[in-house]
Design an enzyme around this catalytic site. Structure first.
Site: not given
Length: 358
Positions: A118, A177
């Protein structure tokens, strides 16, 4: 390794801090995580920019596809864990008292975590957009225009970094993440985008070149996977971890598997090549109507509307290979619609209207 465990444990502390102190911004951060989704490049950013400037739109697809391909290879090489499963399996916490990290419907990504796809996708596409916008202002010659260019430069790059920071925070907030993974993703995306600033050949690439590029990317990725599998290294090691530790099995989506992203990107690149080298594109986007503002606005509106309709097409997931084939076809149809089908239909409509008026 001890150093990586320390990096991960510090990352967990940051995630806990975000989830505790930024709870009020949960909906906004979830939204920004969606904003950073690489799939938005094909359904929102690309149709908008391609109709405004074919060069920028074409570069955007190439940057997105090659960037995501590098992201896949890096993920396979780096073997990065994701926070939501790492805290459950690490042995560094005493008495099995692992920290509690909240999960969300978009947390349960199934691929490895480093670098963040992303963050990488967001930085590369916004880098292309900012540099494209600044390319118009850099041509201004007089003194007042030069001052305006500097102000525009500062404003656009500030917007760029604000968006990247918020996207990174959102990915860390949902525990998908670690901080170092999103930082790596941002700078990797910038490097890929900058490389394509000096690659003008993509603007004149033939359909044969698109097909060759697709075959190279697919064969290299598949060959890399098979070679390591022969060496008893499973590059899909992250999928069972995601299924095991995801709080809700319904949050596991085949769209997030490594090969799903590869197939989606190859389909988009093939669709772009097919569209740009089609007679429909040449007739509509190279004709006299292509310079008209009304033509471009109609193309943008129709493209965005058509691509939103594609979101209602649900690909069956019960058979994995069928899913990949249909995903490739759907992904190819999206840029083909933007590049050839919609402009040709708008061109035909405008020509018919002009004939009636005459």
């Amino acid at each position: 390794s001890p150093k990586m465990d320390l990096l991960h444990s510090n990352g967990v502390l940051i995630i806990q801090h975000l989830q505790r102190d930024y709870r009020a911004y949960q909906d906004f951060l979830n939204f920004m995580s969606h904003v950073g989704d690489p799939r938005n490049i094909f359904s929102i950013y690309f149709p908008l920019w391609f109709q405004l400037n074919h060069v920028v739109g074409t570069k955007m697809i190439w940057v997105a596809v090659i960037g995501d391909w590098f992201n896949l290879i890096f993920k396979w090489i780096l073997f990065g864990h994701r926070p939501y499963w790492w805290v459950q399996e690490t042995m560094i916490y005493p008495n099995q008292s692992s920290p509690c990290l909240e999960q969300f419907p978009i947390t349960c990504e199934t691929g490895p975590g480093s670098p963040s796809g992303h963050a990488m996708g967001s930085s590369c596409v916004w880098y292309v957009m900012v540099t494209a916008a600044l390319s118009y202002t850099v041509r201004w010659k007089d003194k007042s225009a030069a001052t305006l260019h500097r102000l525009t430069w500062s404003f656009l790059w500030s917007i760029f970094w604000i968006i990247q920071i918020i996207v990174c925070i959102s990915r860390v907030f949902i525990a998908t993440h670690f901080p170092h993974q999103v930082i790596l993703g941002v700078f990797a995306g910038i490097l890929v985008a900058e490389a394509f600033e000096h690659t003008p050949a993509i603007q004149t690439a033939s359909l044969r070149m698109y097909i060759k590029t697709n075959l190279f990317l697919f064969i290299f990725a598949l060959g890399f996977y098979l070679v390591l599998k022969l060496l008893d290294i499973d590059l899909l090691w992250s999928v069972p971890k995601a299924k095991k530790w995801c709080a809700n099995p319904d949050w596991i989506n085949i769209d997030t598997t490594p090969f799903a992203g590869l197939v989606r990107n190859l389909g988009a690149l093939f669709g772009l090549g097919l569209g740009i080298n089609s007679e429909m594109f040449i007739t509509s986007c190279k004709g006299k109507n292509s310079c008209k503002i009304s033509f471009r606005i109609l193309c943008i509106a129709a493209s965005l509307a058509m691509l939103q309709l594609y979101n209602f097409i649900k690909i069956p997931t019960h058979t994995e290979y069928l899913f990949y084939i249909l995903s490739f076809c759907k992904s190819a149809a999206m840029p083909l619609t933007v590049v050839a089908l919609v402009p040709y239909c708008v061109h035909s409509l405008m020509r018919t209207t002009e004939k009636k008026l005459n």
